[in-house]
Enzyme design. Structure first.
Site, mmCIF file in Angstrom:
data_model
loop_
_atom_site.group_PDB
_atom_site.id
_atom_site.type_symbol
_atom_site.label_atom_id
_atom_site.label_comp_id
_atom_site.label_asym_id
_atom_site.label_seq_id
_atom_site.Cartn_x
_atom_site.Cartn_y
_atom_site.Cartn_z
ATOM 1 N N LYS A 135 -5.561 0.645 21.803
ATOM 2 C CA LYS A 135 -6.114 0.701 20.318
ATOM 3 C C LYS A 135 -6.710 -0.359 19.601
ATOM 4 C CE LYS A 135 -2.136 3.167 18.949
ATOM 5 N NZ LYS A 135 -1.254 4.120 18.076
ATOM 6 N N GLU A 186 1.505 5.552 0.864
ATOM 7 C CA GLU A 186 1.064 6.773 1.514
ATOM 8 C C GLU A 186 1.406 7.977 0.559
ATOM 9 O OE1 GLU A 186 1.776 7.697 5.729
ATOM 10 O OE2 GLU A 186 3.023 9.306 4.809
ATOM 11 N N ALA A 227 -2.408 17.622 11.592
ATOM 12 C CA ALA A 227 -2.965 17.705 12.916
ATOM 13 C C ALA A 227 -3.723 18.918 13.066
ATOM 14 C CB ALA A 227 -2.170 17.443 13.992
ATOM 15 N N SER A 235 0.858 -1.109 0.030
ATOM 16 C CA SER A 235 -0.134 -0.045 0.047
ATOM 17 C C SER A 235 0.904 1.273 -0.058
ATOM 18 C CB SER A 235 -0.970 0.072 1.055
ATOM 19 O OG SER A 235 -0.159 -0.178 2.432
ATOM 20 N N PHE A 246 14.397 12.545 9.142
ATOM 21 C CA PHE A 246 13.043 11.613 9.367
ATOM 22 C C PHE A 246 13.448 10.903 10.624
ATOM 23 C CE2 PHE A 246 12.057 11.719 4.721
ATOM 24 C CZ PHE A 246 11.584 13.083 4.801
ATOM 25 N N GLN A 294 5.636 2.958 12.154
ATOM 26 C CA GLN A 294 6.438 4.153 11.945
ATOM 27 C C GLN A 294 7.618 3.662 11.152
ATOM 28 O OE1 GLN A 294 7.123 7.193 11.360
ATOM 29 N NE2 GLN A 294 6.420 7.880 13.081
ATOM 30 N N TYR A 353 4.754 1.530 16.905
ATOM 31 C CA TYR A 353 6.073 2.101 16.814
ATOM 32 C C TYR A 353 7.184 1.071 17.448
ATOM 33 C CZ TYR A 353 3.511 6.158 16.413
ATOM 34 O OH TYR A 353 2.729 7.254 15.974
ATOM 35 N N HIS A 355 3.931 -1.012 3.704
ATOM 36 C CA HIS A 355 3.168 0.315 3.434
ATOM 37 C C HIS A 355 4.318 1.111 3.082
ATOM 38 C CE1 HIS A 355 0.022 3.035 3.861
ATOM 39 N NE2 HIS A 355 0.830 3.984 4.600
ATOM 40 N N ASP A 407 0.113 15.494 16.023
ATOM 41 C CA ASP A 407 1.168 16.066 16.680
ATOM 42 C C ASP A 407 0.731 17.517 16.732
ATOM 43 O OD1 ASP A 407 2.808 14.144 17.680
ATOM 44 O OD2 ASP A 407 3.602 14.117 15.649
ATOM 45 N N TYR A 437 -2.999 13.629 6.855
ATOM 46 C CA TYR A 437 -3.934 14.600 7.270
ATOM 47 C C TYR A 437 -3.153 15.272 8.182
ATOM 48 C CZ TYR A 437 -8.144 16.318 9.698
ATOM 49 O OH TYR A 437 -9.168 17.019 10.291
ATOM 50 N N HIS A 488 -6.129 9.565 6.361
ATOM 51 C CA HIS A 488 -5.602 9.601 7.735
ATOM 52 C C HIS A 488 -6.465 10.448 8.499
ATOM 53 C CE1 HIS A 488 -1.169 8.514 6.892
ATOM 54 N NE2 HIS A 488 -1.970 7.582 6.043
ATOM 55 N N ALA A 538 -5.271 8.432 20.337
ATOM 56 C CA ALA A 538 -5.848 7.836 19.097
ATOM 57 C C ALA A 538 -6.892 6.685 19.625
ATOM 58 C CB ALA A 538 -4.833 7.176 18.200
ATOM 59 N N HIS A 591 7.302 4.967 20.413
ATOM 60 C CA HIS A 591 6.959 6.490 20.104
ATOM 61 C C HIS A 591 7.734 7.440 21.056
ATOM 62 C CE1 HIS A 591 4.393 10.306 20.591
ATOM 63 N NE2 HIS A 591 4.132 9.818 19.112
HETATM 64 C C1 FAD Z 1 1.547 5.085 9.942
HETATM 65 C C2 FAD Z 1 1.535 6.598 10.303
HETATM 66 C C3 FAD Z 1 0.990 7.509 9.721
HETATM 67 C C4 FAD Z 1 0.849 8.820 10.246
HETATM 68 N N1 FAD Z 1 0.211 9.736 9.496
HETATM 69 C C5 FAD Z 1 -0.128 11.212 10.231
HETATM 70 C C6 FAD Z 1 -0.690 12.015 9.572
HETATM 71 O O1 FAD Z 1 -1.512 11.893 8.413
HETATM 72 N N2 FAD Z 1 -0.865 13.409 10.183
HETATM 73 C C7 FAD Z 1 0.003 13.679 11.359
HETATM 74 O O2 FAD Z 1 -0.097 14.592 11.876
HETATM 75 N N3 FAD Z 1 0.630 12.588 12.064
HETATM 76 C C8 FAD Z 1 0.727 11.387 11.388
HETATM 77 N N4 FAD Z 1 1.567 10.558 11.995
HETATM 78 C C9 FAD Z 1 2.417 10.822 13.198
HETATM 79 C C10 FAD Z 1 1.372 10.498 14.403
HETATM 80 O O3 FAD Z 1 0.340 11.571 14.539
HETATM 81 C C11 FAD Z 1 2.217 10.935 15.608
HETATM 82 O O4 FAD Z 1 3.252 9.825 15.676
HETATM 83 C C12 FAD Z 1 1.643 10.979 16.949
HETATM 84 O O5 FAD Z 1 2.790 11.705 17.993
HETATM 85 C C13 FAD Z 1 1.115 9.852 17.657
HETATM 86 O O6 FAD Z 1 0.183 9.283 16.968
HETATM 87 P P1 FAD Z 1 -0.644 7.865 17.456
HETATM 88 O O7 FAD Z 1 -1.804 7.738 16.602
HETATM 89 O O8 FAD Z 1 0.470 7.000 17.434
HETATM 90 O O9 FAD Z 1 -0.835 8.410 19.077
HETATM 91 P P2 FAD Z 1 -1.431 7.489 20.341
HETATM 92 O O10 FAD Z 1 -1.465 6.044 20.006
HETATM 93 O O11 FAD Z 1 -2.441 8.259 20.885
HETATM 94 O O12 FAD Z 1 0.059 7.540 21.129
HETATM 95 C C14 FAD Z 1 0.824 8.832 21.362
HETATM 96 C C15 FAD Z 1 1.531 8.913 22.490
HETATM 97 O O13 FAD Z 1 0.811 8.910 23.830
HETATM 98 C C16 FAD Z 1 1.070 7.521 24.459
HETATM 99 N N5 FAD Z 1 -0.472 7.445 24.772
HETATM 100 C C17 FAD Z 1 -1.327 6.735 24.410
HETATM 101 N N6 FAD Z 1 -2.367 6.444 25.169
HETATM 102 C C18 FAD Z 1 -2.204 6.958 26.142
HETATM 103 C C19 FAD Z 1 -2.813 7.173 27.696
HETATM 104 N N7 FAD Z 1 -3.976 6.598 27.838
HETATM 105 N N8 FAD Z 1 -2.193 7.726 28.667
HETATM 106 C C20 FAD Z 1 -0.978 7.980 28.695
HETATM 107 N N9 FAD Z 1 -0.299 7.942 27.453
HETATM 108 C C21 FAD Z 1 -0.708 7.704 26.234
HETATM 109 C C22 FAD Z 1 1.736 6.750 23.525
HETATM 110 O O14 FAD Z 1 2.584 5.743 24.293
HETATM 111 C C23 FAD Z 1 2.578 7.744 22.638
HETATM 112 O O15 FAD Z 1 3.828 8.188 23.424
HETATM 113 C C24 FAD Z 1 1.487 9.157 11.592
HETATM 114 C C25 FAD Z 1 2.291 8.137 12.022
HETATM 115 C C26 FAD Z 1 2.344 6.687 11.469
HETATM 116 C C27 FAD Z 1 3.092 5.820 12.286
#
Ligand code: FAD
Length: 287
Positions: A160, A9, A43, A7, A211, A171, A140, A261, A101, A41, A69, A118, A144
């Site tokens: 999740k 991106e 943030a 796939s 990166f 990642q 990750y 991917h 972010d 997409y 996304h 998420a 992360h």
């Molecule tokens: C495949 C992929 C595609 C991406 N596409 C985009 C995009 O389109 N646009 C963009 O802006 N960014 C994108 N990102 C980056 C992503 O948004 C960042 O890495 C962001 O910092 C974390 O997103 P997440 O969905 O993994 O967050 P989460 O899964 O919510 O995790 C984020 C952090 O919070 C911690 N955490 C999670 N849940 C809890 C909880 N309940 N309590 C305390 N800590 C917690 C986790 O350990 C982690 O450190 C992408 C990343 C990847 C891997």
């Protein structure tokens, strides 16, 4: 090695020149028959329209499945609900659900917005749309960068999955052992969803270093040194990058990665060359 599935991106183009080139980029990438295109997409909704338009360009030029996304940090339930309705009306069947972010202050527990992680977005999609969308989440293998530790981060990944994710995209990484170890942890935790490695082609020294630093991925010393040495010889650097990433992909596929991917960064050649190499390797191993 079986015939690999891919796939791709894409990101919404930011300049008029890049917008004009997009249909050709999409058509050429579609020739490799990806399972779907995902579209990034910003943030806080900064590229919301760009995501939709890029997605519709894929639909109109290729008919290949799309997966927008969706980031939730700083958004309200109402914003996200409206976007999900828009995607569903456009026939979208798959969403990449992310936190996204924003500046640190905007991500504190007291920050405005209805979502902080998420996992909350995944729950919200399931609650409001049942199984209408296949949901992919981020994984990750090298942790992360904001996580307090690998175990806590893995537990958050599990949340999740418990909330209803169907699959995960990782990642970028260049160290396959990190992925294998992550998959072992999934196995032990009873997680059975496909976790698809995210592959970033290597075409440039400075970008690769940036990166990796930005997302906390290890750039193995041997790759770093070779890229530094070749940084002023673009053709040689590209050949080295194609070779190194082809080997990474082969190792992953031989050892059970369900598909790959590619982070194409809207460039055709590096991703297509990797796909061709992998298809050739699969044909060789089938003989
Ligand atoms: C495949 C992929 C595609 C991406 N596409 C985009 C995009 O389109 N646009 C963009 O802006 N960014 C994108 N990102 C980056 C992503 O948004 C960042 O890495 C962001 O910092 C974390 O997103 P997440 O969905 O993994 O967050 P989460 O899964 O919510 O995790 C984020 C952090 O919070 C911690 N955490 C999670 N849940 C809890 C909880 N309940 N309590 C305390 N800590 C917690 C986790 O350990 C982690 O450190 C992408 C990343 C990847 C891997």
């Amino acid at each position: 090695m079986n015939t690999p599935h891919f796939s791709f991106e894409l990101f919404p183009p930011r300049t008029p020149e890049a917008v004009a080139k997009l249909p050709a980029v999409i058509s050429k990438l579609a020739a490799a028959r990806p399972e779907y295109f995902s579209i990034t997409y910003g943030a806080g909704g900064s590229t919301q329209d760009g995501t939709y338009e890029t997605m519709m360009a894929v639909v109109n030029h290729t008919g290949v499945e799309v997966a927008p996304h969706l980031t939730c940090v700083g958004s309200t339930f109402a914003n996200i609900a409206a976007l999900l309705d828009r995607y569903r009306a456009a026939g979208v069947k798959r969403i990449v659900a992310l936190r996204g972010d924003l500046p640190a202050t905007a991500m504190s527990p007291s920050a405005p917005g209805d979502f902080h992680y998420a996992s909350e977005l995944v729950s919200f999609i399931r609650k409001t749309h049942g199984n209408a969308f296949q949901i992919e989440v981020a994984a990750y293998p090298e942790m992360h960068p904001q996580a307090t530790g690998p175990t806590a981060d893995f537990d958050h990944f599990c949340r999740k999955v418990e909330a209803g994710a169907d699959g995960a995209l990782t990642q970028l990484f260049y160290n396959p052992e990190a992925y294998f170890e992550f998959m072992e942890r999934c196995q032990k935790a009873g997680i059975r969803i496909p976790v698809v490695p995210g592959i970033m082609p290597i075409t440039n020294y400075a970008n690769t270093v940036r990166f990796c630093a930005g997302c906390g991925a290890d750039l193995p010393r041997w790759i770093h040194l070779r890229l530094e040495e070749l940084k002023d010889d673009k053709p040689a650097l590209i050949e080295f990058g194609i070779g190194a990433v082809t080997r990474l992909c082969e190792t992953l596929l031989r050892n059970g990665a369900p598909s790959l991917h590619f982070y194409t960064i809207n460039q055709v050649q590096p991703t297509l060359r990797l796909c061709e190499n992998l298809a050739l390797a699969a044909r060789r191993s089938a003989v």
